[in-house]
Design a protein around this motif. Structure first.
Motif, PDB file in Angstrom:
ATOM      1  N   CYS A  91      10.733  21.146  19.006  1.00  0.00           N
ATOM      2  CA  CYS A  91      12.123  21.349  18.608  1.00  0.00           C
ATOM      3  C   CYS A  91      12.992  20.637  19.643  1.00  0.00           C
ATOM      4  CB  CYS A  91      12.461  22.837  18.563  1.00  0.00           C
ATOM      5  SG  CYS A  91      11.691  23.702  17.176  1.00  0.00           S
ATOM      6  N   PHE A  92      13.928  19.812  19.169  1.00  0.00           N
ATOM      7  CA  PHE A  92      14.721  18.993  20.086  1.00  0.00           C
ATOM      8  C   PHE A  92      15.828  19.785  20.793  1.00  0.00           C
ATOM      9  CE2 PHE A  92      13.726  15.238  17.089  1.00  0.00           C
ATOM     10  CZ  PHE A  92      12.570  14.942  17.790  1.00  0.00           C
ATOM     11  N   GLY A  93      16.226  20.901  20.242  1.00  0.00           N
ATOM     12  CA  GLY A  93      17.330  21.651  20.839  1.00  0.00           C
ATOM     13  C   GLY A  93      18.687  21.060  20.505  1.00  0.00           C
ATOM     14  N   ARG A  94      18.694  20.087  19.617  1.00  0.00           N
ATOM     15  CA  ARG A  94      19.933  19.492  19.105  1.00  0.00           C
ATOM     16  C   ARG A  94      19.610  18.862  17.757  1.00  0.00           C
ATOM     17  NH1 ARG A  94      21.269  13.495  21.166  1.00  0.00           N
ATOM     18  NH2 ARG A  94      22.213  13.562  19.101  1.00  0.00           N
ATOM     19  N   CYS A 135       6.974  21.356   8.530  1.00  0.00           N
ATOM     20  CA  CYS A 135       7.329  22.325   7.492  1.00  0.00           C
ATOM     21  C   CYS A 135       7.016  23.742   7.972  1.00  0.00           C
ATOM     22  CB  CYS A 135       6.547  22.018   6.215  1.00  0.00           C
ATOM     23  SG  CYS A 135       6.735  20.311   5.646  1.00  0.00           S
ATOM     24  N   ASP A 136       7.814  24.686   7.559  1.00  0.00           N
ATOM     25  CA  ASP A 136       7.611  26.105   7.902  1.00  0.00           C
ATOM     26  C   ASP A 136       7.703  26.359   9.396  1.00  0.00           C
ATOM     27  OD1 ASP A 136       7.150  26.548   5.167  1.00  0.00           O
ATOM     28  OD2 ASP A 136       5.048  25.982   5.428  1.00  0.00           O
ATOM     29  N   ARG A 137       8.518  25.540  10.083  1.00  0.00           N
ATOM     30  CA  ARG A 137       8.762  25.748  11.516  1.00  0.00           C
ATOM     31  C   ARG A 137      10.253  26.000  11.727  1.00  0.00           C
ATOM     32  NH1 ARG A 137       5.186  24.417  15.639  1.00  0.00           N
ATOM     33  NH2 ARG A 137       3.085  24.167  14.825  1.00  0.00           N
ATOM     34  N   PRO A 138      10.632  26.418  12.937  1.00  0.00           N
ATOM     35  CA  PRO A 138      12.063  26.685  13.165  1.00  0.00           C
ATOM     36  C   PRO A 138      12.930  25.429  13.048  1.00  0.00           C
ATOM     37  CG  PRO A 138      10.724  27.714  14.879  1.00  0.00           C
ATOM     38  CD  PRO A 138       9.807  26.834  14.078  1.00  0.00           C
ATOM     39  N   CYS A 139      12.347  24.248  13.283  1.00  0.00           N
ATOM     40  CA  CYS A 139      13.129  23.006  13.228  1.00  0.00           C
ATOM     41  C   CYS A 139      12.381  22.033  12.325  1.00  0.00           C
ATOM     42  CB  CYS A 139      13.327  22.433  14.627  1.00  0.00           C
ATOM     43  SG  CYS A 139      11.914  22.665  15.725  1.00  0.00           S
ATOM     44  N   ASP A 146       7.483  15.231  15.495  1.00  0.00           N
ATOM     45  CA  ASP A 146       6.070  15.180  15.872  1.00  0.00           C
ATOM     46  C   ASP A 146       5.722  13.717  16.150  1.00  0.00           C
ATOM     47  OD1 ASP A 146       3.455  15.710  16.369  1.00  0.00           O
ATOM     48  OD2 ASP A 146       2.976  16.474  14.367  1.00  0.00           O
ATOM     49  N   PHE A 147       5.238  13.445  17.367  1.00  0.00           N
ATOM     50  CA  PHE A 147       4.912  12.075  17.777  1.00  0.00           C
ATOM     51  C   PHE A 147       3.406  11.854  17.702  1.00  0.00           C
ATOM     52  CE2 PHE A 147       8.848  13.141  20.017  1.00  0.00           C
ATOM     53  CZ  PHE A 147       9.641  12.050  19.688  1.00  0.00           C
ATOM     54  N   SER A 224      10.219  13.136  11.652  1.00  0.00           N
ATOM     55  CA  SER A 224      11.375  13.950  12.040  1.00  0.00           C
ATOM     56  C   SER A 224      11.906  14.798  10.894  1.00  0.00           C
ATOM     57  CB  SER A 224      12.496  13.059  12.595  1.00  0.00           C
ATOM     58  OG  SER A 224      12.913  12.097  11.646  1.00  0.00           O
ATOM     59  N   CYS A 225      11.143  14.873   9.793  1.00  0.00           N
ATOM     60  CA  CYS A 225      11.595  15.709   8.677  1.00  0.00           C
ATOM     61  C   CYS A 225      10.425  16.062   7.769  1.00  0.00           C
ATOM     62  CB  CYS A 225      12.689  14.976   7.889  1.00  0.00           C
ATOM     63  SG  CYS A 225      13.632  16.045   6.791  1.00  0.00           S
ATOM     64  N   CYS A 226      10.297  17.335   7.425  1.00  0.00           N
ATOM     65  CA  CYS A 226       9.351  17.789   6.411  1.00  0.00           C
ATOM     66  C   CYS A 226       9.746  17.131   5.083  1.00  0.00           C
ATOM     67  CB  CYS A 226       9.458  19.314   6.349  1.00  0.00           C
ATOM     68  SG  CYS A 226       8.485  20.104   5.077  1.00  0.00           S
ATOM     69  N   SER A 227       8.824  16.700   4.182  1.00  0.00           N
ATOM     70  CA  SER A 227       7.509  17.291   4.086  1.00  0.00           C
ATOM     71  C   SER A 227       6.365  16.277   4.165  1.00  0.00           C
ATOM     72  CB  SER A 227       7.404  18.007   2.729  1.00  0.00           C
ATOM     73  OG  SER A 227       7.566  17.059   1.682  1.00  0.00           O
TER      74      SER A 227
END
Ligand SMILES: [Ca+2]
Ligand SMILES: [Ca+2]
Length: 247
Positions: A91-94, A135-139, A146-147, A224-227
């Protein structure tokens, strides 16, 4: 770009080679750096019987030239590419404004070439497509990523003419970045054009960053984005042809 060095045929003697190589200083075992013009038995000289081992980025025969006379190809013994999945998604925090944003890469850590966790990609082209881990995570989108890292390694011999070098990426979901590591860029160098963004790709022209000896190319994939996540059609092109693996 051309790496101007004499061929081994031009270097009939070590004296001739060193003169032709300009100000190059011969290596000395245990050299303290102090000025001393006296000949020493400790001086390392060319051994005409020593064999130059190809594609290792090392001057094995001590003639002042690295991998001279060798073909340029992806290092043998492993796979053409290796993949490292790194840690869990972050989670990037921003929140960022678009997917694959260059600033997101401040959160990545590229593993060392010999770090644990690299595994084989037995193909000359990267074609990576999986479900997103966000997906299904807080961010899940624009606020986390995910790198995944891919690397390939090859050596540029002394005297080899590099006319063009490109890393071509057909498409990404959500982003990709190319980093080159070598003697001139031990911490890695990233060209401003070496980024790709969903849904496109890029052809990054990177010849000015190559050096004689070992060059390591790392392609960082960013989800940087689901899915979904994908990195497709990645190829390394040297002088217009796809770089192949050494035999
Ligand atoms: Ca050599
Ligand atoms: Ca060598």
């Amino acid at each position: 770009m051309r790496f101007e060095r004499p061929s081994i045929l031009q270097c009939v003697t070590i004296v001739g080679c060193l003169a032709a190589c300009g100000a190059k200083t011969p290596l000395r075992v245990g050299d303290s750096g102090a000025e001393d013009d006296r000949p020493s038995m400790r001086d390392v000289v060319t051994d005409p019987l020593a064999r130059e081992v190809c594609n290792n980025g090392v001057d094995d025969n001590g003639d002042g030239a690295i991998d001279e006379g060798c073909p340029v190809c992806i290092r043998a013994g492993a796979s053409p590419w290796q993949v490292h999945r790194g840690g869990p998604p972050l989670c990037f925090g921003r929140r960022f404004f678009f997917n694959g944003d260059r600033e997101m890469y401040a959160f990545e850590g590229i593993p060392a070439e010999d770090a644990p966790g690299w595994s084989a990609v037995p193909a000359l082209s990267i074609d990576f497509a999986e479900r997103s881990t966000l997906c299904d995570r807080p961010c899940t989108c624009l606020d986390g990523g995910d790198f995944t890292h891919f690397q390939t390694v090859f050596s540029i011999p002394d005297g080899f003419r590099v006319q063009s070098f490109a890393v071509s990426i057909r498409s990404v979901d959500d982003g990709a970045k190319v980093t080159i590591f070598n003697a001139a860029n031990p911490m890695g160098v990233v060209d401003p054009g070496a980024f790709a963004f969903i849904p496109g790709g890029t052809t990054a022209r990177l010849e000015r960053y190559l050096t004689v000896g070992t060059n390591r190319v790392v392609v960082t994939h960013l989800d940087s984005c689901c899915s979904e996540r994908a990195l497709l059609g990645v190829r390394v092109l040297l002088n217009g042809g796809q770089l192949e693996q050494c035999r």
